[in-house]
Write a protein that holds these residues in place. Structure first.
Motif, short mmCIF file in Angstrom:
data_model
loop_
_atom_site.label_atom_id
_atom_site.label_comp_id
_atom_site.label_asym_id
_atom_site.label_seq_id
_atom_site.Cartn_x
_atom_site.Cartn_y
_atom_site.Cartn_z
N THR A 1 -4.31 14.67 -9.48
CA THR A 1 -3.27 13.85 -8.87
C THR A 1 -1.96 14.63 -8.74
OG1 THR A 1 -4.25 11.85 -9.81
CG2 THR A 1 -1.98 11.70 -9.03
N SER A 2 -1.60 15.36 -9.79
CA SER A 2 -0.35 16.12 -9.76
C SER A 2 -0.41 17.25 -8.73
CB SER A 2 -0.06 16.70 -11.15
OG SER A 2 0.09 15.68 -12.10
N ARG A 3 -1.60 17.78 -8.52
CA ARG A 3 -1.74 18.96 -7.65
C ARG A 3 -2.05 18.59 -6.20
NH1 ARG A 3 -2.54 24.40 -8.63
NH2 ARG A 3 -3.80 25.55 -7.10
N TYR A 4 -2.92 17.60 -5.99
CA TYR A 4 -3.44 17.36 -4.66
C TYR A 4 -3.09 16.01 -4.04
CZ TYR A 4 -6.30 21.49 -5.53
OH TYR A 4 -6.71 22.77 -5.80
N TRP A 5 -2.49 15.09 -4.79
CA TRP A 5 -2.11 13.82 -4.17
C TRP A 5 -1.14 14.11 -3.03
CZ3 TRP A 5 -4.32 9.30 -4.26
CH2 TRP A 5 -3.64 8.19 -3.74
N PRO A 6 -1.34 13.55 -1.83
CA PRO A 6 -0.58 13.96 -0.64
C PRO A 6 0.93 14.07 -0.83
CG PRO A 6 -2.30 12.44 -0.02
CD PRO A 6 -2.34 12.51 -1.51
N THR B 1 0.83 -1.21 0.00
CA THR B 1 0.00 0.00 0.00
C THR B 1 0.86 1.26 0.00
OG1 THR B 1 -1.75 -1.17 1.20
CG2 THR B 1 -1.82 1.23 1.23
N LEU B 2 1.91 1.27 0.81
CA LEU B 2 2.77 2.45 0.89
C LEU B 2 3.55 2.68 -0.40
CD1 LEU B 2 4.06 2.10 4.56
CD2 LEU B 2 2.36 3.71 3.68
N PHE B 3 4.01 1.59 -1.02
CA PHE B 3 4.69 1.73 -2.31
C PHE B 3 3.74 2.34 -3.35
CE2 PHE B 3 8.30 -0.86 -0.98
CZ PHE B 3 9.33 -0.33 -1.75
N ALA B 4 2.51 1.87 -3.34
CA ALA B 4 1.52 2.39 -4.30
C ALA B 4 1.24 3.88 -4.04
CB ALA B 4 0.23 1.58 -4.21
N ALA B 5 1.09 4.23 -2.76
CA ALA B 5 0.74 5.60 -2.41
C ALA B 5 1.86 6.59 -2.71
CB ALA B 5 0.35 5.67 -0.93
N PHE B 6 3.09 6.19 -2.43
CA PHE B 6 4.21 7.14 -2.56
C PHE B 6 4.92 7.09 -3.91
CE2 PHE B 6 4.02 7.01 2.13
CZ PHE B 6 4.01 8.36 2.38
N LEU B 7 4.84 5.96 -4.61
CA LEU B 7 5.61 5.84 -5.85
C LEU B 7 4.73 5.59 -7.09
CD1 LEU B 7 8.68 3.72 -4.65
CD2 LEU B 7 8.54 6.20 -4.96
N ILE B 8 3.84 4.62 -7.01
CA ILE B 8 3.12 4.21 -8.20
C ILE B 8 2.11 5.26 -8.66
CG2 ILE B 8 1.54 2.49 -9.15
CD1 ILE B 8 2.90 0.41 -7.39
N VAL B 9 1.29 5.75 -7.74
CA VAL B 9 0.27 6.75 -8.13
C VAL B 9 0.91 8.03 -8.67
CG1 VAL B 9 -1.60 8.22 -7.30
CG2 VAL B 9 -1.49 5.82 -6.58
N PRO B 10 1.91 8.62 -7.99
CA PRO B 10 2.54 9.82 -8.57
C PRO B 10 3.21 9.57 -9.91
CG PRO B 10 3.05 9.66 -6.23
CD PRO B 10 2.41 8.36 -6.62
N ALA B 11 3.78 8.36 -10.08
CA ALA B 11 4.48 8.05 -11.33
C ALA B 11 3.52 7.91 -12.50
CB ALA B 11 5.29 6.78 -11.17
N GLY C 1 0.39 9.11 -12.48
CA GLY C 1 -0.60 10.19 -12.48
C GLY C 1 -0.73 10.92 -13.80
N PRO C 2 0.39 11.29 -14.44
CA PRO C 2 0.29 12.00 -15.72
C PRO C 2 -0.41 11.20 -16.82
CG PRO C 2 2.48 12.28 -14.79
CD PRO C 2 1.77 11.25 -13.96
N ALA C 3 -0.49 9.89 -16.66
CA ALA C 3 -1.15 9.05 -17.67
C ALA C 3 -2.64 8.94 -17.45
CB ALA C 3 -0.51 7.65 -17.68
N PHE C 4 -3.14 9.44 -16.32
CA PHE C 4 -4.57 9.38 -16.04
C PHE C 4 -5.33 10.33 -16.98
CE2 PHE C 4 -3.56 8.23 -11.34
CZ PHE C 4 -3.29 6.93 -11.74
N PRO C 5 -6.62 10.11 -17.14
CA PRO C 5 -7.42 11.01 -17.99
C PRO C 5 -7.43 12.44 -17.44
CG PRO C 5 -8.60 8.98 -17.54
CD PRO C 5 -7.38 8.97 -16.66
N GLY C 6 -7.40 13.41 -18.33
CA GLY C 6 -7.42 14.84 -18.08
C GLY C 6 -7.50 15.37 -16.66
N ALA C 7 -8.74 15.54 -16.15
CA ALA C 7 -8.95 16.16 -14.84
C ALA C 7 -8.34 15.35 -13.71
CB ALA C 7 -10.45 16.35 -14.59
N LEU C 8 -8.39 14.02 -13.83
CA LEU C 8 -7.82 13.16 -12.79
C LEU C 8 -6.30 13.31 -12.75
CD1 LEU C 8 -8.21 11.01 -10.65
CD2 LEU C 8 -8.12 9.27 -12.45
#
Length: 286
Positions: free
Chosen positions: A235-240, A212-222, A224-231
């Motif tokens: 993610t880039s702006r507000y993900w913790p 879970t921690l690997f996903a939260a700190f590394l996978i999601v931010p990495a 994030g730019p591939a997610f659809p537009g607003a998401l």
């Protein structure tokens, strides 16, 4: 009735009274008692020393490597690229690894007890569960902040030295943004450790907590730019971790949060997860 039986019966109430008093004292373990116990636990964990020393050493090494490579390429940058060049963020790039190691230390400080079942003994000695988790959080925060402060300080000095030796723009400790990043970075890593503790308390499994921690700190931010537009933008702006990491930057991207507001967003998210951990820890069976 024999003399021996008489002595045994006369001593029984006295022994029972002593046991009752001892039990009452054990049930009234103070918060300083809990702090001392949690300090001993985290100090004697073999992983603690590895995490502290490894985080600081690797952070300085990454800062040196990044600073050296940036110096080689700065001369070939365009004017627009030089305008956004950020020597502060470059020297603290190792925080991406440090946030994971500190968070894992926080998670293992509670999941190790669940795995070995020593949590039962802990809660027997200190029935006030909120006191136990609060003591863990305070001790972990102290260790994480001191480790984070040494990490950011060493990384800043090593990174700026590498940049300067390569003839690249660099900063000194007299720069106002330097101390904001050094102290703010330590606060960021403290929050990462507390998030790890909260996650471990909720999940209780070391393997699941690590994932879970690997996903939260590394996978999601990495990704994030591939997610659809607003998401992707959210993610880039507000993900913790993305928002909190802005505290260690010098160049302010208009599309992202500023340093202190970004750290405030991360603080709020950690507070929510930690509150959920406290409520769950109080009600769930050990």
């Amino acid at each position: 009735m024999t003399t021996t039986e008489t002595r045994t019966r006369s001593r029984t109430p006295h022994i029972a009274h002593k046991e009752a008093v001892a039990g009452q004292r054990e049930g009234r373990a103070t918060f300083p008692d809990s702090l001392h116990a949690e300090y001993i636990k985290i100090r004697t964990m073999r992983s603690t020393l590895y995490v502290v020393l490894g985080t600081i050493a690797v952070g300085a090494a990454i800062a040196t490597l990044v600073g050296s490579s940036a110096g080689d390429g700065f001369a070939t940058m365009t004017t627009a690229e030089k305008a956004t060049f950020d020597p502060l963020a470059l020297s603290l790039r190792g925080y991406m690894l440090a946030q994971v190691t500190i968070a894992l230390l926080g998670g293992m400080s509670i999941t190790a007890e669940y795995g070995s079942r020593t949590v039962v003994s802990t809660l027997t000695a200190v029935p006030h569960r909120s006191r136990v988790l609060a003591a863990k959080a305070v001790v972990l925060a102290a260790v994480a902040f001191l480790t984070g402060l040494l990490f950011t300080f060493a990384s800043f000095l090593a990174g700026q030295a590498a940049l300067k030796s390569g003839g690249t723009p660099s900063l000194t400790l007299s720069d106002p943004s330097a101390w904001r990043a050094i102290v703010g970075g330590a606060l960021f890593l403290t929050l990462a450790g507390l998030l790890g503790l909260a996650t471990g308390t909720l999940i209780r499994s070391t393997t699941a907590t690590v994932t879970t921690l690997f996903a939260a700190f590394l996978i999601v931010p990495a990704f994030g730019p591939a997610f659809p537009g607003a998401l992707s933008d959210w993610t880039s702006r507000y993900w913790p971790s993305s928002a909190g990491g802005q505290i260690m930057t010098g160049y302010q991207d208009p599309a992202l949060l500023h340093p202190w507001p970004g750290l405030a967003v991360m603080t709020g998210c950690v507070a929510l997860v930690l509150t959920a951990a406290f409520l769950t820890f109080r009600k769930r069976d050990a």
